[in-house]
Design a protein around this motif. Structure first.
Motif, PDB file in Angstrom:
ATOM      1  N   TYR A  35       0.839  -1.194   0.000  1.00  0.00           N
ATOM      2  CA  TYR A  35       0.000   0.000   0.000  1.00  0.00           C
ATOM      3  C   TYR A  35       0.880   1.252   0.000  1.00  0.00           C
ATOM      4  O   TYR A  35       0.588   2.214  -0.688  1.00  0.00           O
ATOM      5  CB  TYR A  35      -0.925  -0.011   1.225  1.00  0.00           C
ATOM      6  CG  TYR A  35      -1.981   1.058   1.164  1.00  0.00           C
ATOM      7  CD1 TYR A  35      -3.165   0.842   0.477  1.00  0.00           C
ATOM      8  CD2 TYR A  35      -1.780   2.293   1.770  1.00  0.00           C
ATOM      9  CE1 TYR A  35      -4.141   1.825   0.399  1.00  0.00           C
ATOM     10  CE2 TYR A  35      -2.752   3.277   1.697  1.00  0.00           C
ATOM     11  CZ  TYR A  35      -3.921   3.045   1.008  1.00  0.00           C
ATOM     12  OH  TYR A  35      -4.878   4.024   0.927  1.00  0.00           O
ATOM     13  N   ALA A  36       1.955   1.201   0.770  1.00  0.00           N
ATOM     14  CA  ALA A  36       2.873   2.349   0.850  1.00  0.00           C
ATOM     15  C   ALA A  36       4.245   1.877   1.294  1.00  0.00           C
ATOM     16  O   ALA A  36       4.388   0.800   1.878  1.00  0.00           O
ATOM     17  CB  ALA A  36       2.340   3.400   1.823  1.00  0.00           C
ATOM     18  N   ILE A  37       5.238   2.716   1.009  1.00  0.00           N
ATOM     19  CA  ILE A  37       6.593   2.501   1.502  1.00  0.00           C
ATOM     20  C   ILE A  37       7.002   3.744   2.278  1.00  0.00           C
ATOM     21  O   ILE A  37       6.862   4.866   1.783  1.00  0.00           O
ATOM     22  CB  ILE A  37       7.597   2.242   0.357  1.00  0.00           C
ATOM     23  CG1 ILE A  37       7.227   0.962  -0.395  1.00  0.00           C
ATOM     24  CG2 ILE A  37       9.023   2.156   0.905  1.00  0.00           C
ATOM     25  CD1 ILE A  37       8.106   0.655  -1.600  1.00  0.00           C
ATOM     26  N   ILE A  38       7.477   3.512   3.490  1.00  0.00           N
ATOM     27  CA  ILE A  38       8.019   4.586   4.320  1.00  0.00           C
ATOM     28  C   ILE A  38       9.530   4.553   4.136  1.00  0.00           C
ATOM     29  O   ILE A  38      10.179   3.558   4.483  1.00  0.00           O
ATOM     30  CB  ILE A  38       7.683   4.375   5.807  1.00  0.00           C
ATOM     31  CG1 ILE A  38       6.171   4.249   6.010  1.00  0.00           C
ATOM     32  CG2 ILE A  38       8.268   5.492   6.649  1.00  0.00           C
ATOM     33  CD1 ILE A  38       5.782   3.730   7.389  1.00  0.00           C
ATOM     34  N   ALA A  39      10.085   5.610   3.567  1.00  0.00           N
ATOM     35  CA  ALA A  39      11.531   5.674   3.326  1.00  0.00           C
ATOM     36  C   ALA A  39      12.205   6.410   4.479  1.00  0.00           C
ATOM     37  O   ALA A  39      11.853   7.554   4.787  1.00  0.00           O
ATOM     38  CB  ALA A  39      11.809   6.390   2.012  1.00  0.00           C
ATOM     39  N   THR A  40      13.151   5.745   5.127  1.00  0.00           N
ATOM     40  CA  THR A  40      13.894   6.344   6.232  1.00  0.00           C
ATOM     41  C   THR A  40      15.351   6.553   5.814  1.00  0.00           C
ATOM     42  O   THR A  40      15.751   6.168   4.713  1.00  0.00           O
ATOM     43  CB  THR A  40      13.881   5.433   7.476  1.00  0.00           C
ATOM     44  OG1 THR A  40      14.737   4.298   7.241  1.00  0.00           O
ATOM     45  CG2 THR A  40      12.473   4.966   7.815  1.00  0.00           C
ATOM     46  N   THR A  41      16.120   7.096   6.714  1.00  0.00           N
ATOM     47  CA  THR A  41      17.563   7.211   6.490  1.00  0.00           C
ATOM     48  C   THR A  41      18.318   6.237   7.399  1.00  0.00           C
ATOM     49  O   THR A  41      19.477   6.463   7.731  1.00  0.00           O
ATOM     50  CB  THR A  41      18.037   8.662   6.720  1.00  0.00           C
ATOM     51  OG1 THR A  41      17.529   9.143   7.959  1.00  0.00           O
ATOM     52  CG2 THR A  41      17.572   9.569   5.586  1.00  0.00           C
ATOM     53  N   GLU A  42      17.641   5.146   7.754  1.00  0.00           N
ATOM     54  CA  GLU A  42      18.262   4.087   8.558  1.00  0.00           C
ATOM     55  C   GLU A  42      19.525   3.596   7.867  1.00  0.00           C
ATOM     56  O   GLU A  42      19.510   3.320   6.665  1.00  0.00           O
ATOM     57  CB  GLU A  42      17.280   2.921   8.728  1.00  0.00           C
ATOM     58  CG  GLU A  42      17.844   1.710   9.420  1.00  0.00           C
ATOM     59  CD  GLU A  42      18.221   1.989  10.856  1.00  0.00           C
ATOM     60  OE1 GLU A  42      19.413   1.773  11.202  1.00  0.00           O
ATOM     61  OE2 GLU A  42      17.349   2.425  11.628  1.00  0.00           O
ATOM     62  N   GLN A  43      20.614   3.482   8.619  1.00  0.00           N
ATOM     63  CA  GLN A  43      21.891   3.065   8.042  1.00  0.00           C
ATOM     64  C   GLN A  43      22.183   1.575   8.199  1.00  0.00           C
ATOM     65  O   GLN A  43      23.057   1.043   7.515  1.00  0.00           O
ATOM     66  CB  GLN A  43      23.024   3.882   8.633  1.00  0.00           C
ATOM     67  CG  GLN A  43      22.938   5.337   8.226  1.00  0.00           C
ATOM     68  CD  GLN A  43      24.097   6.159   8.753  1.00  0.00           C
ATOM     69  OE1 GLN A  43      25.062   5.634   9.316  1.00  0.00           O
ATOM     70  NE2 GLN A  43      24.007   7.459   8.585  1.00  0.00           N
ATOM     71  N   ALA A  44      21.476   0.896   9.078  1.00  0.00           N
ATOM     72  CA  ALA A  44      21.715  -0.540   9.267  1.00  0.00           C
ATOM     73  C   ALA A  44      21.351  -1.283   7.977  1.00  0.00           C
ATOM     74  O   ALA A  44      20.376  -0.939   7.308  1.00  0.00           O
ATOM     75  CB  ALA A  44      20.885  -1.065  10.428  1.00  0.00           C
ATOM     76  N   LEU A  45      22.141  -2.297   7.658  1.00  0.00           N
ATOM     77  CA  LEU A  45      21.856  -3.123   6.491  1.00  0.00           C
ATOM     78  C   LEU A  45      20.744  -4.115   6.820  1.00  0.00           C
ATOM     79  O   LEU A  45      20.600  -4.543   7.970  1.00  0.00           O
ATOM     80  CB  LEU A  45      23.110  -3.866   6.049  1.00  0.00           C
ATOM     81  CG  LEU A  45      24.289  -2.982   5.628  1.00  0.00           C
ATOM     82  CD1 LEU A  45      25.498  -3.849   5.274  1.00  0.00           C
ATOM     83  CD2 LEU A  45      23.915  -2.077   4.484  1.00  0.00           C
TER      84      LEU A  45
END
Length: 143
Positions: free
Chosen positions: A121-131
């Motif tokens: 339905y949606a994608i929340i894009a973060t700046t999370e650095q963990a792989l």
């Protein structure tokens, strides 16, 4: 402002979570995920990490109890050479607080995860650095 709403959840994200129906999926993606390329609806949450958004989302979002694996993580590409991502332990602790057990967490191969994300339905894009910090949640019902 509203009382009881985690302040990390933007108005756009709140609207999206509210619009979703039973069985709809939402992806919370790390900073390396090609979110803009796959999203039907893209919600930017730059400056935030996945665990904080996961915790806040689960305060409001019912997880589907009618499927075996309502939560999905992206598998590591090389299981022999890459260790289990530490962030997964953080997720398990957060999910556990919201009555989601280890057995309810699935894993999906990278490209299959991408294809599934296209249907979310949606994608929340973060700046999370963990792989391998990408996670899919399937919405349930409030009982």
């Amino acid at each position: 402002m509203l009382k009881g709403i985690p302040n990390i959840l933007s108005p756009d994200l709140l609207k999206t979570l509210h619009e979703m129906g039973h069985g709809d999926e939402i992806v919370i993606s790390d900073g390396n995920f090609p979110a803009a390329n796959y999203a039907n609806r893209l919600i930017r949450c730059d400056g935030h990490n996945v665990p904080d958004l996961l915790e806040a989302t689960l305060e409001l979002f019912p997880i589907d109890t009618f499927v075996d694996k309502p939560v999905t993580l992206m598998q590591v590409v090389d299981k022999q050479k890459e260790p289990t991502p530490e962030i997964w332990q953080t997720y398990k602790a957060i999910l556990s607080k919201h009555q989601v057990g280890k057995r309810q967490i699935g894993h999906e191969e990278r490209f299959a995860f991408y294809e599934r994300s296209k249907r979310a339905y949606a994608i929340i894009a973060t700046t999370e650095q963990a792989l391998y910090a990408n996670i899919i949640l399937k919405k349930g019902v409030i009982s």
